[in-house]
Design a protein around this motif. Structure first.
Motif, short mmCIF file in Angstrom:
data_model
loop_
_atom_site.label_atom_id
_atom_site.label_comp_id
_atom_site.label_asym_id
_atom_site.label_seq_id
_atom_site.Cartn_x
_atom_site.Cartn_y
_atom_site.Cartn_z
N ARG A 81 0.84 -1.19 0.00
CA ARG A 81 0.00 0.00 0.00
C ARG A 81 0.88 1.25 0.00
O ARG A 81 0.70 2.16 -0.82
N THR A 82 1.85 1.29 0.92
CA THR A 82 2.74 2.44 0.99
C THR A 82 3.48 2.62 -0.32
O THR A 82 3.61 3.73 -0.83
N PHE A 85 1.02 3.94 -3.00
CA PHE A 85 0.58 5.30 -2.72
C PHE A 85 1.69 6.31 -2.99
O PHE A 85 1.47 7.38 -3.56
N ASP A 396 -10.88 5.48 4.04
CA ASP A 396 -10.01 5.34 5.20
C ASP A 396 -10.18 4.00 5.91
O ASP A 396 -9.86 3.87 7.09
N VAL A 399 -7.05 2.70 7.53
CA VAL A 399 -6.64 3.52 8.68
C VAL A 399 -7.49 3.14 9.89
O VAL A 399 -6.98 3.00 11.01
N GLU A 402 -6.37 -0.38 11.12
CA GLU A 402 -5.04 -0.47 11.71
C GLU A 402 -4.82 0.51 12.87
O GLU A 402 -4.33 0.13 13.92
N ASN A 403 -5.16 1.78 12.64
CA ASN A 403 -4.76 2.81 13.60
C ASN A 403 -5.85 3.21 14.57
O ASN A 403 -5.57 3.81 15.60
N GLY B 269 0.25 0.74 10.46
CA GLY B 269 0.08 2.18 10.31
C GLY B 269 1.23 3.02 10.79
O GLY B 269 1.15 4.25 10.79
N TRP B 286 5.58 10.22 8.96
CA TRP B 286 5.36 9.14 7.99
C TRP B 286 3.92 8.64 8.05
O TRP B 286 3.27 8.44 7.03
N GLU B 287 3.43 8.46 9.29
CA GLU B 287 2.05 8.00 9.46
C GLU B 287 1.09 8.99 8.79
O GLU B 287 0.18 8.60 8.06
N PHE B 290 1.91 9.00 4.69
CA PHE B 290 1.76 7.81 3.86
C PHE B 290 0.70 6.84 4.36
O PHE B 290 0.30 5.94 3.63
N PHE B 291 0.26 6.99 5.59
CA PHE B 291 -0.85 6.12 6.00
C PHE B 291 -2.14 6.90 6.06
O PHE B 291 -3.14 6.48 5.50
N ARG B 292 -2.10 8.06 6.73
CA ARG B 292 -3.32 8.86 6.81
C ARG B 292 -3.48 9.79 5.61
O ARG B 292 -4.47 10.50 5.50
N ARG B 293 -2.49 9.83 4.76
CA ARG B 293 -2.56 10.53 3.47
C ARG B 293 -2.68 12.04 3.59
O ARG B 293 -3.08 12.71 2.64
#
Lengths: 435, 345
Positions: A81-82, A85, A396, A399, A402-403, B269, B286-287, B290-293
């Motif tokens: 994914r990273t 993106f 999302d 997100v 995971e988070n 994440g 980074w979060e 690249f994760f939360r965009r």
């Protein structure tokens, strides 16, 4: 002084190397868009996890001598994914074929024009090949189709027959299916019996179970219209409380996902069940073997899943607009997702096919899987895929998984918070990270 | 430099002959003058050009991005001014990441530099097989941070990692290296130390070898012991190098990313532990990116981190200068005294 001369030489070599790199980076490119020609074409493809494509690449290159495939496989879907993106953001660097995971397809759909409309390459003629929801998932709001479906993730239950026997439970897979058959509450109740008999945990950690419980709902973190659907979602909260109660009763082994103590926890009886979409079978086998186990460790695969049919994951092959060989790339992706190749992929990696033809083939010709106590996993998964409908994944979704829910569930696993506190924390995190 | 070499020009000089004399220069002479004056700039220009392209431009562009709603995938959105900065400054996870970063930085920089100084001092003594020792100490530096992080992640595994097994041997129960905030900081700092101590040692060693040996001799004759010589002669003499090492360690320490990113594989994440107990500021960035965009807020974090590093660098510079200078005065005096005594004798 001697040292400094060495340094200079090293610097010169490094300099020359970087110039060479630059030169080669610049020279790659050019080429035509004509798949029919015999001009040598190099196609790049990026996949993740266990995709089982290596032999298929070889076969394709043999059948198409002008094609050279350069494959990259990234360890996990999260890292893929990273990778994807970052390259979309940069506007360059995507390989000719990019594997997209269902979990972050929602984000990709927001920029679906990054990828070519495969209807230009005749995907519509094949639309009947796939289960209809898989084809629909790859179709964006404007009707463009951006992905060839590879696999889907119907979920069955992995269980350890040896541990079941020790706990006085049936270990035969048909009997286990009968034992587990029911809703999640029933699944946890059987777990409580197991836990009472052995003092050991029932499942590895709450995160995966939660994922399965959410994926099973008609609407998950988002409504089908794309609105956030977590706060005040009674159905979701009810499931969270079920899971929380089970975890508080000691049913979770509080494992670190994707590590499982280097795979040892699959071998030493730390937990007895594991939620298994098709592609997870390869993960279970790989980790068990990494932890020093083998087929005798006792893992088996039952044709049952708490709460009924569920899907977790599955992937698509997309061709980015930046590809210089779109037609050739689409041709390869098309070939890789034909029923015949999907069967080969299943045999290599356990990924369950998304085309009806391949599913029927697996259902009709059950081959025993040696690692899973000779379970006919293809036939079982074909059964598990009946009634599966993929849920809408919002932008999302990953997100939130995971988070937002990940951290509170880990704390719940470790007994640091109560179920209510974990839910409240997830809602706070949701507001902060997504809201 | 240039201003002192170039003769003063203009009316203030009072030298009437000058302008005609300049015009009398031949073409060749003028070219040669131009060469002398301009060439140095031409020689240094490539660096500044490169710096402009790969250093200054990204810095400015990051600031530009930070002024917008900027989605990683969708790109530039609405102009929001400083909103991203306010959002970050009000984000508890940002401050959490700052606390973690500084904690890990202190836990790594201080022992690392102390150790490097000591090792450099030992290597500066007459050892047999000098090159062997010096190269061995640099070996960890050759290993990529990713490999270091993966190995240490296994070493600090809570269930049965090497460290906990060793602790069990001496009767200490398993420690929560990945869940306890302070312990996880120690674990990550140990990765940094393992990798960077040797590198700093070699730089300090190079500086130590440039210290004139007669200073030590005189100090020794004057009755200074080994410790006294180290603190009063060695340290002041390598002051510029010490400052350099401290500042590079600061910059590196505040940018730590790979180690915390890979220390916890289960959180995709990039949050650095379930409670973000070891999420550093770069990892937080980074979060966000690249994760939360959220590229806009991530760029704001990048800028705040840049300012923080500059601030830390300045404080470090002043501190290390003061410490070293304080010693230097005494040290030089002692050395001078020793030298004078030697001459008198």
């Amino acid at each position: 002084m001697k040292l400094s001369r060495h340094t200079k030489v090293a610097a010169a070599v490094a300099g020359a190397a970087s110039v060479a790199l630059l030169a080669s980076a610049c020279s790659s490119g050019g080429g035509t868009d004509d798949a029919a020609s015999d001009e040598p074409i190099t196609l790049t493809i990026t996949t993740f996890g266990t995709f089982g494509y290596d032999d298929l690449y070889e076969q394709y290159m043999e059948e198409n001598p002008n094609i050279t495939i350069e494959a990259t496989n990234i360890d996990t879907g999260g890292n893929a994914r990273t990778d994807a993106f970052t390259k979309i953001a940069a506007g360059s660097g995507l390989s000719d074929i990019v594997a997209i995971e269902e979990g972050w397809l929602g984000s990709i759909m927001e920029v679906s024009d990054t990828f070519v409309d495969l209807r230009d390459f005749g995907i519509e003629d094949r639309s009947g090949d796939w289960v209809d929801w898989k084809y629909a998932q790859a179709t964006d709001a404007d009707g463009r189709v951006i992905g060839y479906g590879t696999d889907i993730g119907p979920e069955g239950l992995c269980y350890n027959g040896v541990l079941f026997e020790e706990a006085g439970l049936p270990s035969d897979r048909a009997e286990v299916a009968e034992l587990i058959d029911g809703d999640w509450e029933h699944f946890f109740d059987v777990g409580r019996d197991y836990q009472e008999a052995t003092g050991k945990a029932w499942y590895d950690h709450s995160g995966f179970v939660w994922n399965a419980m959410v994926n099973q709902l008609d609407e998950g973190y988002y409504t089908a219209d794309g609105d956030l659907n977590v706060e005040g979602n009674a159905e979701l909260q009810e499931r969270f409380e079920l899971l929380g109660a089970a975890t508080e009763d000691g049913l979770s082994a509080a494992q670190a996902a994707w590590d499982w103590n280097g795979g040892k926890s699959f071998v030493d009886g730390t937990f007895a069940t594991f939620v298994c979409p098709g592609w997870m079978l390869g993960v279970v086998q790989g980790n068990t073997e990494a932890g020093g186990g083998d087929a005798t460790t006792g893992w088996d695969f039952a044709d049952v899943f708490p709460g009924g049919a569920a899907n977790w994951g599955g992937a698509f092959l997309a061709v980015p607009e930046t590809s210089e060989h779109q037609a050739a790339a689409a041709a390869l992706a098309d070939w890789l997702t034909q029923p015949e190749q999907q069967v080969a992929q299943f045999e290599a990696a356990g990924t369950f096919p998304s085309t009806v033809g391949a599913q029927d083939e697996l259902a009709a010709n059950p081959t025993p899987n040696e690692f899973f106590n000779d379970a006919p996993v293809g036939e079982i998964l074909a059964g598990r895929s009946v009634g599966v409908v993929a849920q809408f994944k919002g932008p999302d979704d990953s997100v939130i998984q995971e988070n937002v829910f990940g951290p509170p569930l880990q704390k719940l696993d470790r007994g640091e918070v109560s179920t209510q506190e974990a839910w409240d924390e997830a809602i706070v995190l949701l507001d902060e990270l997504v809201g | 430099m240039t201003s002192t070499l170039t003769p003063p020009t203009g009316t203030g000089s009072g030298d009437d002959d000058r302008p005609p004399r300049e015009s009398r220069l031949t073409w060749r002479q003028r070219v040669s003058r131009f060469d002398v004056k301009a060439s140095p700039y031409a020689y240094v220009a490539p660096f500044f050009l490169l710096f402009g392209i790969v250093g200054l431009f990204p810095l400015a562009y990051t600031f530009w991005v930070s002024l917008f709603d900027w989605d990683l995938l969708k790109g530039q959105g609405d102009f929001v001014g400083m909103d991203n900065f306010w959002a970050i400054l009000n984000d508890r996870f940002f401050w959490n990441s700052i606390r973690n970063t500084i904690s890990i930085f202190l836990l790594s920089a201080i022992p690392q530099l102390a150790m490097a100084l000591l090792l450099a001092y030992l290597l500066d003594q007459g050892l047999r097989a000098k090159t062997f020792w010096r190269m061995s100490i640099l070996l960890p530096y050759v290993v990529t941070p990713v490999a270091v992080a993966i190995i240490f992640s296994s070493v600090f595994n809570e269930a049965d990692g090497l460290v906990n097994n060793l602790l069990n041997l001496v009767g200490i129960p398993d420690q929560q290296w990945k869940h306890d905030t302070f312990l996880s900081h120690i674990a990550i700092a140990s990765m940094v130390n393992w990798r960077w101590t040797g590198y700093n040692t070699l730089i300090l060693l190079a500086a130590m070898q440039a210290v004139p040996r007669d200073l030590y001799e005189s100090a020794a004759i004057d009755g200074a012991g080994a410790a006294r010589r180290f603190f009063s002669v060695t340290i002041p003499s390598i002051r510029p190098t010490l400052i350099f090492v401290v500042i590079t360690a600061t910059i590196g320490g505040l940018q730590i990313f790979t180690e915390p990113r890979l220390f916890d594989v289960s959180n995709a994440g990039g949050i650095g532990g379930a409670d973000r107990q070891f999420q550093t500021t770069v990892l937080f960035m980074w979060e966000l990116a690249f994760f939360r965009r959220d590229f806009g807020e991530a760029s704001a974090v990048a800028w705040l981190l840049f300012l923080l590093i500059v601030a830390f660098g300045l404080v470090n510079f002043l501190l290390s200068r003061r410490v070293a200078t304080g010693d230097a005065r005494g040290g030089r005096r002692a050395a001078r005294r020793a030298a004078r005594k030697g001459a008198d004798a």
